[in-house]
Design a protein around this motif. Structure first.
Motif, PDB file in Angstrom:
ATOM      1  N   VAL A  89       2.177 -21.347   8.758  1.00 25.83           N
ATOM      2  CA  VAL A  89       3.401 -22.134   8.624  1.00 25.83           C
ATOM      3  C   VAL A  89       4.515 -21.239   8.099  1.00 25.83           C
ATOM      4  CG1 VAL A  89       4.464 -24.124   7.492  1.00 25.83           C
ATOM      5  CG2 VAL A  89       2.041 -24.218   8.159  1.00 25.83           C
ATOM      6  N   LEU A  90       5.668 -21.267   8.749  1.00 22.95           N
ATOM      7  CA  LEU A  90       6.832 -20.558   8.219  1.00 22.95           C
ATOM      8  C   LEU A  90       7.477 -21.394   7.122  1.00 22.95           C
ATOM      9  CD1 LEU A  90       8.616 -19.049  11.366  1.00 22.95           C
ATOM     10  CD2 LEU A  90       6.827 -18.060   9.930  1.00 22.95           C
ATOM     11  N   SER A  91       8.067 -20.716   6.138  1.00 24.91           N
ATOM     12  CA  SER A  91       8.631 -21.423   4.994  1.00 24.91           C
ATOM     13  C   SER A  91      10.091 -21.050   4.789  1.00 24.91           C
ATOM     14  CB  SER A  91       7.833 -21.099   3.722  1.00 24.91           C
ATOM     15  OG  SER A  91       8.349 -21.788   2.600  1.00 24.91           O
ATOM     16  N   ALA A  97      17.649 -20.548   4.792  1.00 26.87           N
ATOM     17  CA  ALA A  97      16.383 -19.909   5.130  1.00 26.87           C
ATOM     18  C   ALA A  97      15.539 -20.808   6.029  1.00 26.87           C
ATOM     19  CB  ALA A  97      15.620 -19.567   3.851  1.00 26.87           C
ATOM     20  N   PHE A  98      15.563 -22.098   5.748  1.00 22.20           N
ATOM     21  CA  PHE A  98      14.800 -23.049   6.560  1.00 22.20           C
ATOM     22  C   PHE A  98      15.350 -23.071   7.983  1.00 22.20           C
ATOM     23  CE2 PHE A  98      13.239 -26.982   8.208  1.00 22.20           C
ATOM     24  CZ  PHE A  98      12.083 -27.285   7.504  1.00 22.20           C
ATOM     25  N   ALA A  99      16.663 -23.161   8.109  1.00 23.87           N
ATOM     26  CA  ALA A  99      17.277 -23.175   9.438  1.00 23.87           C
ATOM     27  C   ALA A  99      16.988 -21.883  10.191  1.00 23.87           C
ATOM     28  CB  ALA A  99      18.784 -23.399   9.304  1.00 23.87           C
ATOM     29  N   ILE A 135      15.239 -21.618  13.823  1.00 26.13           N
ATOM     30  CA  ILE A 135      15.906 -20.927  14.939  1.00 26.13           C
ATOM     31  C   ILE A 135      15.010 -19.816  15.501  1.00 26.13           C
ATOM     32  CG2 ILE A 135      17.871 -19.439  15.522  1.00 26.13           C
ATOM     33  CD1 ILE A 135      19.398 -21.073  13.288  1.00 26.13           C
ATOM     34  N   ARG A 136      14.337 -19.121  14.604  1.00 21.50           N
ATOM     35  CA  ARG A 136      13.443 -18.047  15.041  1.00 21.50           C
ATOM     36  C   ARG A 136      12.348 -18.591  15.959  1.00 21.50           C
ATOM     37  NH1 ARG A 136       9.557 -14.649  10.949  1.00 21.50           N
ATOM     38  NH2 ARG A 136       8.790 -13.095  12.458  1.00 21.50           N
ATOM     39  N   LEU A 137      11.773 -19.732  15.603  1.00 22.35           N
ATOM     40  CA  LEU A 137      10.716 -20.309  16.435  1.00 22.35           C
ATOM     41  C   LEU A 137      11.260 -20.873  17.736  1.00 22.35           C
ATOM     42  CD1 LEU A 137       8.502 -22.043  13.724  1.00 22.35           C
ATOM     43  CD2 LEU A 137       7.898 -20.062  15.126  1.00 22.35           C
ATOM     44  N   LEU A 138      12.480 -21.350  17.724  1.00 23.64           N
ATOM     45  CA  LEU A 138      13.081 -21.835  18.963  1.00 23.64           C
ATOM     46  C   LEU A 138      13.328 -20.697  19.947  1.00 23.64           C
ATOM     47  CD1 LEU A 138      15.701 -24.425  17.613  1.00 23.64           C
ATOM     48  CD2 LEU A 138      13.505 -24.914  18.703  1.00 23.64           C
ATOM     49  N   ARG A 139      13.505 -19.485  19.432  1.00 24.57           N
ATOM     50  CA  ARG A 139      13.866 -18.348  20.287  1.00 24.57           C
ATOM     51  C   ARG A 139      12.698 -17.421  20.617  1.00 24.57           C
ATOM     52  NH1 ARG A 139      19.542 -16.555  17.227  1.00 24.57           N
ATOM     53  NH2 ARG A 139      20.850 -18.208  18.139  1.00 24.57           N
ATOM     54  N   ASP A 140      11.702 -17.353  19.752  1.00 23.26           N
ATOM     55  CA  ASP A 140      10.628 -16.363  19.892  1.00 23.26           C
ATOM     56  C   ASP A 140       9.383 -17.038  20.489  1.00 23.26           C
ATOM     57  OD1 ASP A 140       8.553 -14.511  19.528  1.00 23.26           O
ATOM     58  OD2 ASP A 140       9.496 -13.654  17.746  1.00 23.26           O
TER      59      ASP A 140
END
Length: 402
Positions: free
Chosen positions: A336-338, A344-346, A350-355
């Motif tokens: 889980v990313l934190s 930091a949450f956003a 965003i990282r998961l939406l793109r990667d």
């Protein structure tokens, strides 16, 4: 085994722990269910369980019963007051006594939640081995609510409840033969409140799909939970006010599904800023599987966050606040990313939406973990050991080493 399960409510779709444990226990044992019915919905749910062949004793607990329950010692916590049910307490002891006289005694009584303990008058012995599933530490929840809830009235009620709830939880733990909670933080909170050292962590399970979802390429996020619950409302306010605008600024096409029971009246963001409200869905799993990322921006919490488990069960990666992570077994936190601030949450979302690779890998790893370690069958096995008294609570495997 012959088991008497005592619940302060009907084991419905939104009461995941009671419903899923009952599903497991009725497959394995002879079970009698004794439960309060607060309203027509509870009555219908209990009738459905009876139609399936379960021995069900439903005790009406409508408005008049609730008002009568408020009479008595005003030093009691409100949750104890409102759930006090002399008829249920009397029927529990009557059933236990009659079974013993008939030569078919119950092996154990399973009592769920502080309200269930209040309904059964658990501080008076039931006459059979008693396992009290406290689920969460409610005194800790009151403390966190008092500190972090944005609503002044809610904070005031929590301040009123905190001390009296701590004293009552201590008495309930002392009265039971074994006590369970869903997370290590709740066990520690009960111990810090002065409860005896007889508490075992039995985490929730989750019904995982056979394989992780094929993640959508669309920038879709999901938030799930019982939307009338004050901690979920605090999380949702944080998400809509401080986090989601940052996600939308980076990903203008991003969409947010907010799904759950009993949405609040102020939830007017649906249809704006890419937010879609799905009120009272029949099933959450198909909605979660439509998402690229699940969001758990929990401001305060106790226990374990089912919204996180349910996302992992579908193979959907999760972004969570430290509060949401704290209830998970430590090994599960690796998947889980934190984010501990809105920015930091956003950024993590965003990282998961793109990667693509990161999202798929985290989703698959989380799915594999919960499918192997967090099952309702494993939870039932842990309870069976406590019913039988064959293992001391400290001897049961804890989720941190699963």
């Amino acid at each position: 085994m012959r088991l008497l399960v005592i619940l302060p409510y009907a084991p419905s779709a939104t009461r995941v722990r009671s419903r899923m444990l009952l599903e497991e226990l009725t497959r394995r044992h002879e079970v009698t269910l004794l439960a309060l019915a607060w309203n027509t919905s509870d009555q219908e749910t209990l009738a459905a369980w009876r139609e399936r062949g379960l021995d069900v004793v439903a005790v009406p607990h409508g408005r008049a019963d609730q008002l009568r329950a408020l009479a008595g010692d005003p030093r009691r916590p409100l949750q104890q007051m409102v759930a006090t049910a002399p008829l249920l307490a009397r029927l529990a002891r009557q059933r236990i006594s009659e079974a013993a006289r008939a030569g078919r005694p119950y092996d154990a009584a399973h009592v769920e939640h502080l309200r269930g303990a209040a309904a059964a008058d658990l501080t008076t012995p039931l006459g059979v081995r008693t396992v009290f599933d406290a689920v969460d530490c409610l005194a800790a929840l009151a403390r966190l609510t008092r500190r972090h809830n944005p609503n002044l009235l809610v904070r005031g009620v929590a301040a009123f409840e905190e001390g009296r709830t701590r004293r009552y939880e201590r008495a309930l733990v002392a009265a039971a033969d074994a006590v369970t909670v869903v997370a290590e933080r709740d066990r520690l909170a009960l111990l810090q409140g002065g409860a005896p050292r007889r508490i075992t962590v039995v985490p929730n399970g989750v019904a995982a799909s056979a394989r992780p979802a094929a993640l959508t390429a669309a920038p879709v996020a999901v938030f799930t939970g019982k939307l009338s619950y004050h901690a979920n409302q605090a999380a949702l306010r944080l998400l809509l006010r401080d986090i989601w605008p940052l996600v939308r600024a980076a990903e203008p096409a991003a969409r947010l599904l907010v799904a759950g029971a009993e949405p609040p009246g102020w939830m007017q963001h649906a249809g704006r800023d890419g937010v879609e409200l799905v009120a009272n869905p029949a099933e959450l799993a198909p909605l979660i599987a439509r998402a690229r990322v699940a969001l758990a921006p929990t401001v305060y919490s106790v226990g374990i966050q089912n919204k996180v488990l349910e996302a992992l069960a579908e193979g959907v990666p999760v972004v969570a606040t430290p509060s949401a992570l704290a209830g998970l077994p430590s090994a599960a936190r690796e998947f889980v990313l934190s984010g501990d601030t809105p920015a930091a949450f956003a950024a993590a979302a965003i990282r998961l939406l793109r990667d693509d690779a990161l999202a798929a890998n985290l989703g698959a790893a989380g799915h594999a973990y919960v499918r192997r370690h967090l099952t309702w069958s494993a939870a039932a096995v842990a309870f069976e050991a406590l019913y039988a008294g064959t293992l001391a609570p400290a001897s049961l495997p804890q989720p941190e080493v699963a």
